[in-house]
Design a protein around this motif. Structure first.
Motif, PDB file in Angstrom:
ATOM      1  N   PRO A 265       0.798  -1.232   0.000  1.00 59.88           N
ATOM      2  CA  PRO A 265       0.000   0.000   0.000  1.00 59.88           C
ATOM      3  C   PRO A 265       0.828   1.278   0.000  1.00 59.88           C
ATOM      4  O   PRO A 265       0.359   2.326  -0.447  1.00 59.88           O
ATOM      5  CB  PRO A 265      -0.826  -0.121   1.285  1.00 59.88           C
ATOM      6  CG  PRO A 265      -0.091  -1.099   2.141  1.00 59.88           C
ATOM      7  CD  PRO A 265       0.561  -2.053   1.197  1.00 59.88           C
ATOM      8  N   GLU A 266       2.074   1.202   0.499  1.00 60.38           N
ATOM      9  CA  GLU A 266       2.902   2.395   0.565  1.00 60.38           C
ATOM     10  C   GLU A 266       3.711   2.634  -0.707  1.00 60.38           C
ATOM     11  O   GLU A 266       4.517   3.575  -0.766  1.00 60.38           O
ATOM     12  CB  GLU A 266       3.852   2.317   1.769  1.00 60.38           C
ATOM     13  CG  GLU A 266       4.846   1.165   1.710  1.00 60.38           C
ATOM     14  CD  GLU A 266       4.354  -0.115   2.364  1.00 60.38           C
ATOM     15  OE1 GLU A 266       5.091  -0.670   3.189  1.00 60.38           O
ATOM     16  OE2 GLU A 266       3.229  -0.546   2.022  1.00 60.38           O
ATOM     17  N   LEU A 267       3.492   1.818  -1.729  1.00 61.64           N
ATOM     18  CA  LEU A 267       4.293   1.906  -2.954  1.00 61.64           C
ATOM     19  C   LEU A 267       3.406   2.210  -4.150  1.00 61.64           C
ATOM     20  O   LEU A 267       2.424   1.502  -4.401  1.00 61.64           O
ATOM     21  CB  LEU A 267       5.034   0.587  -3.184  1.00 61.64           C
ATOM     22  CG  LEU A 267       6.075   0.561  -4.305  1.00 61.64           C
ATOM     23  CD1 LEU A 267       7.290   1.401  -3.941  1.00 61.64           C
ATOM     24  CD2 LEU A 267       6.514  -0.888  -4.595  1.00 61.64           C
ATOM     25  N   THR A 268       3.737   3.266  -4.892  1.00 63.79           N
ATOM     26  CA  THR A 268       3.059   3.549  -6.157  1.00 63.79           C
ATOM     27  C   THR A 268       3.746   2.746  -7.251  1.00 63.79           C
ATOM     28  O   THR A 268       4.962   2.839  -7.417  1.00 63.79           O
ATOM     29  CB  THR A 268       3.115   5.053  -6.490  1.00 63.79           C
ATOM     30  OG1 THR A 268       2.459   5.790  -5.451  1.00 63.79           O
ATOM     31  CG2 THR A 268       2.440   5.341  -7.820  1.00 63.79           C
ATOM     32  N   VAL A 269       2.964   1.966  -7.988  1.00 64.66           N
ATOM     33  CA  VAL A 269       3.525   1.037  -8.973  1.00 64.66           C
ATOM     34  C   VAL A 269       2.986   1.342 -10.357  1.00 64.66           C
ATOM     35  O   VAL A 269       1.774   1.493 -10.546  1.00 64.66           O
ATOM     36  CB  VAL A 269       3.192  -0.427  -8.599  1.00 64.66           C
ATOM     37  CG1 VAL A 269       3.742  -1.383  -9.658  1.00 64.66           C
ATOM     38  CG2 VAL A 269       3.753  -0.763  -7.225  1.00 64.66           C
ATOM     39  N   VAL A 270       3.885   1.450 -11.304  1.00 67.19           N
ATOM     40  CA  VAL A 270       3.512   1.631 -12.713  1.00 67.19           C
ATOM     41  C   VAL A 270       4.206   0.546 -13.520  1.00 67.19           C
ATOM     42  O   VAL A 270       5.425   0.382 -13.423  1.00 67.19           O
ATOM     43  CB  VAL A 270       3.925   3.020 -13.238  1.00 67.19           C
ATOM     44  CG1 VAL A 270       3.610   3.132 -14.728  1.00 67.19           C
ATOM     45  CG2 VAL A 270       3.226   4.119 -12.462  1.00 67.19           C
ATOM     46  N   GLU A 271       3.447  -0.185 -14.300  1.00 63.84           N
ATOM     47  CA  GLU A 271       4.023  -1.221 -15.164  1.00 63.84           C
ATOM     48  C   GLU A 271       4.039  -0.730 -16.601  1.00 63.84           C
ATOM     49  O   GLU A 271       3.015  -0.300 -17.126  1.00 63.84           O
ATOM     50  CB  GLU A 271       3.226  -2.514 -15.074  1.00 63.84           C
ATOM     51  CG  GLU A 271       3.800  -3.622 -15.964  1.00 63.84           C
ATOM     52  CD  GLU A 271       2.941  -4.873 -16.008  1.00 63.84           C
ATOM     53  OE1 GLU A 271       1.745  -4.787 -15.604  1.00 63.84           O
ATOM     54  OE2 GLU A 271       3.431  -5.921 -16.442  1.00 63.84           O
ATOM     55  N   ILE A 272       5.194  -0.782 -17.224  1.00 66.88           N
ATOM     56  CA  ILE A 272       5.290  -0.441 -18.639  1.00 66.88           C
ATOM     57  C   ILE A 272       4.803  -1.643 -19.448  1.00 66.88           C
ATOM     58  O   ILE A 272       5.369  -2.729 -19.347  1.00 66.88           O
ATOM     59  CB  ILE A 272       6.733  -0.087 -19.026  1.00 66.88           C
ATOM     60  CG1 ILE A 272       7.206   1.128 -18.227  1.00 66.88           C
ATOM     61  CG2 ILE A 272       6.838   0.192 -20.529  1.00 66.88           C
ATOM     62  CD1 ILE A 272       8.639   1.525 -18.506  1.00 66.88           C
ATOM     63  N   PRO A 273       3.750  -1.486 -20.224  1.00 69.54           N
ATOM     64  CA  PRO A 273       3.181  -2.641 -20.933  1.00 69.54           C
ATOM     65  C   PRO A 273       4.112  -3.171 -22.015  1.00 69.54           C
ATOM     66  O   PRO A 273       4.899  -2.428 -22.605  1.00 69.54           O
ATOM     67  CB  PRO A 273       1.890  -2.079 -21.532  1.00 69.54           C
ATOM     68  CG  PRO A 273       2.143  -0.608 -21.670  1.00 69.54           C
ATOM     69  CD  PRO A 273       3.027  -0.234 -20.519  1.00 69.54           C
ATOM     70  N   ALA A 274       3.991  -4.465 -22.263  1.00 68.69           N
ATOM     71  CA  ALA A 274       4.776  -5.122 -23.316  1.00 68.69           C
ATOM     72  C   ALA A 274       3.877  -6.134 -24.023  1.00 68.69           C
ATOM     73  O   ALA A 274       3.238  -6.952 -23.356  1.00 68.69           O
ATOM     74  CB  ALA A 274       5.993  -5.827 -22.719  1.00 68.69           C
TER      75      ALA A 274
END
Length: 295
Positions: free
Chosen positions: A234-243
């Motif tokens: 919950p304390e981490l903002t996560v962004v995944e670069i799509p592939a």
């Protein structure tokens, strides 16, 4: 994901490099696009093939550094990393060797590019993730010899021998932590940018035992990664670069050029897009307001 919004991610920002074998070449094209957009990390975390990329990037960032990493991948041949030896295969099957292939050539390859550099001397803080074969826990290697750490993180079970280091017996980090978000939090990251590799494209099921094993293992790692991304700390903002999906398999070394080019094109387009997803928090907009997740 617009470049402005990506640049506004909470700091420290970790680039997280999952494993993927030969598909690790895709991450190089992603890095080239991020470098062109001037998106820089505060921390690098690599797993398996991603550990090699994270480590290469740690000492070779910027445009010139990316060019050097591209050259390494574009000229990489299967024989640089693995060579089958019938005698060793027989000894492995009878229990006299811990793996089907030794890691001599892989170590020689790593020594050519890293020498005896130490992780704690990396210009950008670096963590290499392996699995402790004693208890099945993920281990973040943040000091010591970089080459042996990468050998440990890439020691695919049964194929390459475990690495004995710091009193531990270590194997491929992707076995238990292909996307180690908990480790990112432990190392102080507030945001994580996932430098993904393509998932396997659907195809006719293989018939050879080793191909079935590799494909099944890949599916298992992919499924665990999806679960991890669906339930981030919950304390981490996560962004995944799509592939996009790819037909390239784990050991299909030698097809890197097209993967790098595809990744650069896809990531550049993604950076210019208007829509994005983050989890679980929010990203501050330019005027100080916030952009909610899953816009």
């Amino acid at each position: 994901m617009t470049m402005r919004r990506l640049a506004a991610l909470p700091r420290p920002l970790a680039f997280v490099f999952p494993g993927g074998g030969a598909l690790g070449s895709y991450q190089v094209g992603v890095l080239a696009a991020l470098a062109a957009a001037a998106i820089e990390p505060d921390l690098l975390i690599g797993v398996s093939a991603g550990a090699m990329n994270a480590s290469l990037f740690a000492w070779n960032n910027g445009k010139d550094g990316i060019t050097r990493i591209e050259e390494i991948w574009r000229t990489l041949k299967r024989r640089d990393l693995l060579r089958f030896q019938p005698a060793r295969l027989a000894l492995a099957f009878t229990g006299y060797r811990p793996s089907f292939i030794d890691n001599r050539h892989g170590e020689q390859f790593l020594r050519r590019h890293f020498g005896y550099r130490r992780i704690e001397e990396s210009p950008t803080p670096l963590a290499v993730v392996a699995t402790d074969l004693t208890n099945g826990r993920a281990v973040a290697l943040t000091d010591g010899d970089a080459a042996t750490a990468i050998l440990a993180s890439t020691a695919f079970p049964g194929v390459y021998p475990p690495i004995h280091r710091d009193g531990m017996t270590l194997i491929d980090g992707g076995v238990v932590a292909d996307i180690p978000l908990d480790i990112a939090v432990q190392l102080g990251a507030r945001s994580a940018l996932i430098i993904s590799v393509p998932v396997l494209k659907p195809s006719t099921p293989p018939r050879k035992a080793i191909d079935i094993l590799i494909r099944a293992s890949t599916f298992g790692v992919e499924a665990h990664g999806r679960t991890t991304l669906q339930r981030p700390p919950p304390e981490l903002t996560v962004v995944e670069i799509p592939a996009p999906p790819s037909p390239i398999t784990t050991f299909a070394v030698g097809r890197s050029g097209s993967a790098i080019d595809d990744a650069f094109r896809e990531t550049t387009a993604w950076l210019a897009s208007e829509y994005f997803e983050v989890a679980p928090g929010s990203i501050p907009d330019q005027d100080g307001t916030t952009v909610s997740a899953n816009v």
